[in-house]
Design an enzyme around this catalytic site. Structure first.
Site, PDB file in Angstrom:
ATOM      1  N   HIS A  92       3.086  -0.264  12.485  1.00  0.00           N
ATOM      2  CA  HIS A  92       2.338   0.545  11.685  1.00  0.00           C
ATOM      3  C   HIS A  92       2.158   0.241  10.425  1.00  0.00           C
ATOM      4  O   HIS A  92       1.517   1.153   9.542  1.00  0.00           O
ATOM      5  CB  HIS A  92       3.126   2.065  11.587  1.00  0.00           C
ATOM      6  CG  HIS A  92       2.494   2.997  11.344  1.00  0.00           C
ATOM      7  ND1 HIS A  92       2.748   4.303  10.278  1.00  0.00           N
ATOM      8  CD2 HIS A  92       1.311   3.999  11.878  1.00  0.00           C
ATOM      9  CE1 HIS A  92       1.901   4.963  10.129  1.00  0.00           C
ATOM     10  NE2 HIS A  92       0.963   4.834  11.332  1.00  0.00           N
ATOM     11  N   LYS A 102       0.447  -1.490   7.169  1.00  0.00           N
ATOM     12  CA  LYS A 102      -1.091  -1.766   6.631  1.00  0.00           C
ATOM     13  C   LYS A 102      -0.965  -2.795   5.352  1.00  0.00           C
ATOM     14  O   LYS A 102      -0.608  -2.245   4.164  1.00  0.00           O
ATOM     15  CB  LYS A 102      -1.777  -0.667   5.930  1.00  0.00           C
ATOM     16  CG  LYS A 102      -2.042   0.353   7.296  1.00  0.00           C
ATOM     17  CD  LYS A 102      -1.201   1.370   7.506  1.00  0.00           C
ATOM     18  CE  LYS A 102      -1.611   2.359   8.533  1.00  0.00           C
ATOM     19  NZ  LYS A 102      -0.478   3.240   9.070  1.00  0.00           N
ATOM     20  N   ASP A 132      -4.372 -15.456  -0.653  1.00  0.00           N
ATOM     21  CA  ASP A 132      -3.930 -16.456  -1.466  1.00  0.00           C
ATOM     22  C   ASP A 132      -2.382 -16.442  -1.896  1.00  0.00           C
ATOM     23  O   ASP A 132      -2.225 -16.973  -2.996  1.00  0.00           O
ATOM     24  CB  ASP A 132      -4.756 -16.871  -2.690  1.00  0.00           C
ATOM     25  CG  ASP A 132      -6.373 -17.530  -1.922  1.00  0.00           C
ATOM     26  OD1 ASP A 132      -6.264 -17.700  -0.919  1.00  0.00           O
ATOM     27  OD2 ASP A 132      -7.210 -17.379  -2.752  1.00  0.00           O
ATOM     28  N   HIS A 162      -3.786  11.795   5.060  1.00  0.00           N
ATOM     29  CA  HIS A 162      -3.309  10.710   5.563  1.00  0.00           C
ATOM     30  C   HIS A 162      -2.303   9.995   4.675  1.00  0.00           C
ATOM     31  O   HIS A 162      -1.525   9.105   5.029  1.00  0.00           O
ATOM     32  CB  HIS A 162      -4.209  10.041   6.275  1.00  0.00           C
ATOM     33  CG  HIS A 162      -3.818   8.798   7.121  1.00  0.00           C
ATOM     34  ND1 HIS A 162      -3.666   7.661   7.012  1.00  0.00           N
ATOM     35  CD2 HIS A 162      -3.575   8.956   8.377  1.00  0.00           C
ATOM     36  CE1 HIS A 162      -3.188   6.916   7.852  1.00  0.00           C
ATOM     37  NE2 HIS A 162      -3.195   7.847   8.864  1.00  0.00           N
ATOM     38  N   LYS A 190       0.921   8.545   2.137  1.00  0.00           N
ATOM     39  CA  LYS A 190       2.230   8.648   2.435  1.00  0.00           C
ATOM     40  C   LYS A 190       2.795   8.225   0.875  1.00  0.00           C
ATOM     41  O   LYS A 190       3.141   6.831   0.604  1.00  0.00           O
ATOM     42  CB  LYS A 190       2.748   7.626   3.271  1.00  0.00           C
ATOM     43  CG  LYS A 190       2.139   7.776   4.807  1.00  0.00           C
ATOM     44  CD  LYS A 190       0.934   7.142   5.190  1.00  0.00           C
ATOM     45  CE  LYS A 190       0.632   7.033   6.552  1.00  0.00           C
ATOM     46  NZ  LYS A 190       0.274   8.354   7.202  1.00  0.00           N
ATOM     47  N   ASP A 239       9.595  12.035 -11.654  1.00  0.00           N
ATOM     48  CA  ASP A 239       9.795  11.963 -12.870  1.00  0.00           C
ATOM     49  C   ASP A 239       8.644  11.054 -14.005  1.00  0.00           C
ATOM     50  O   ASP A 239       8.888  10.786 -15.012  1.00  0.00           O
ATOM     51  CB  ASP A 239      11.259  11.495 -13.421  1.00  0.00           C
ATOM     52  CG  ASP A 239      12.152  12.308 -13.080  1.00  0.00           C
ATOM     53  OD1 ASP A 239      12.041  13.762 -12.579  1.00  0.00           O
ATOM     54  OD2 ASP A 239      13.751  11.906 -13.099  1.00  0.00           O
TER      55      ASP A 239
END
Length: 410
Positions: free
Chosen positions: A113, A115, A120, A303, A305, A310
């Protein structure tokens, strides 16, 4: 794995596909040596074809290009889309190709899952944005609200080393033998005690890369959320698309609110999958009664996450706070200790709360419904909290990563 915090990093928050895709495509267009890309979803649509063109151009000018896509998330890429890439020299791999019975995919567990993009070895992208047109506002009311971060500095070496290490190695995704599983669990518990007092090493430029797998790093991302909640002093803002965390994380969230920390939780109000909202809503009563401020984002599907604590500590990545992400899938997040970045992200999230969310109040819910929700929520929670453990106990094998080869010359 104890996060390896490094100073001297630079961060750029990327909100939604309108900002993320041009930034990634430009980086690939400027690549001179190597592009590493891992994604759960890559579709043959306008966004996927733009990425394909950028990868093709990079490979043709001699850049080493490695792509890993998930077979469940990207099940329909045909030869017309993939083969020209492979023929140009792109190292194309599919993580656990989808298995179909009577047209239905039947192997949804333990997915890749993540991404990630590394260019380079100097620029990395980490977040929750897939390569598909439904991350663009032009897609309409179903377009997703999401976040990623562009990284420069020493932390990029951690992301790069991880991607290079796992080009061919699927060991971290395999279901471990029982003795290795118990060893990993006890190591994780001991490590959690050692890390209990260290969540933020500095005010600016610090970052660490953290992953979740099914062997040695099964609880690393969840542990970082819990440590951040325990050490929070004034404000916590969490935006998470698929929310049904374990009992311990819920307790830490409620305890933070009860000791006077303002805890804002942004969840889906316009869900892409209705069951997601229904499951999360079973937790609302317990959260609101503890003082947690629950908000449903109603403009389009959430979508993201991400989290901020603080105004200093932040995380951006692929991991939801649900049993699938915290107990089964392969995930990757970056931890950031930088006041400038954290306040920027918090400002974006506050704008959602102020203008695009509805607040959840306990008094708005009928007493009978509250009572039923408590019963149903308790039952469902105790089932789902053990579901990853049950799934991991099922017979497992190292997942197949299938490389595609160049066609022989005619």
């Amino acid at each position: 794995m104890k996060p390896q915090w490094t100073p001297g990093n630079r961060f750029e928050l990327l909100e939604n596909g309108e900002v993320f895709y041009p930034r990634v495509l430009a980086a690939i267009g400027e690549a001179r040596r190597e592009v590493l890309l891992e994604t759960f979803i890559l579709f043959d649509d306008a966004v996927g074809r733009r990425l394909r063109a950028a990868l093709l151009a990079a490979a043709r000018r001699g850049v080493r290009v490695h792509v890993l896509v998930d077979g469940w998330g990207s099940p329909d890429l045909d030869e017309h889309f993939v083969q020209p890439l492979v023929d140009a020299g792109v190292q194309w791999r599919v993580f656990e190709p989808a298995v179909r019975w009577f047209g239905w995919r039947v192997n949804p567990l333990r997915r890749m899952h993540r991404k990630l993009v590394v260019v380079d070895g100097a620029l990395a992208f980490v977040g929750g944005i897939n390569f598909s047109v439904d991350h663009l506002v032009e897609h309409g009311p179903e377009a997703k609200q999401d976040y990623a971060v562009a990284l420069q500095g020493p932390v990029v070496a951690q992301v790069h080393a991880f991607c290079r290490q796992h080009l061919d190695d699927a060991d971290t995704a395999a279901g471990p033998p029982w003795w290795r599983g118990w060893r990993a669990r006890w190591q994780g518990r001991w490590q959690g005690r050692r890390e209990a007092t260290r969540t933020r090493p500095g005010d600016a430029g610090w970052a660490a890369f953290v992953v979740r797998d099914n062997l040695r790093h099964r609880h690393d991302i969840e542990r970082q959320y819990r440590l951040a909640l325990r050490s929070a002093r004034s404000r916590v803002v969490i935006a998470n698309a698929y929310f049904f965390p374990g009992w311990r994380l819920l307790c830490d969230m409620r305890r933070a609110a009860r000791r006077g920390v303002r805890v804002d939780l942004i969840l889906q109000g316009q869900p892409d999958m209705p069951i997601v909202q229904q499951a999360a809503s079973l937790l609302y009563d317990a959260l609101v009664r503890a003082g947690v401020h629950v908000h449903e984002y109603c403009e389009r599907p959430l979508h993201g996450k991400v989290a901020v604590v603080d105004g200093q500590w932040a995380t951006v990545g692929s991991s939801n706070l649900d049993p699938t992400s915290l107990g089964l899938n392969l995930e990757a997040n970056v931890l950031i200790s930088d006041r400038g970045f954290a306040r920027t992200l918090q400002g974006r999230l506050q704008a959602l709360i102020d203008h695009r969310c509805r607040a959840i109040h306990a008094e708005h819910r009928p007493a009978t419904l509250q009572w039923l929700d408590r019963v149903r929520g308790a039952a469902l929670h105790h089932v789902l909290r053990h579901w990853p453990r049950w799934a991991q106990a099922l017979p497992a094998r190292p997942p197949a990563i299938r490389p595609l080869e160049r066609r022989p010359c005619a």
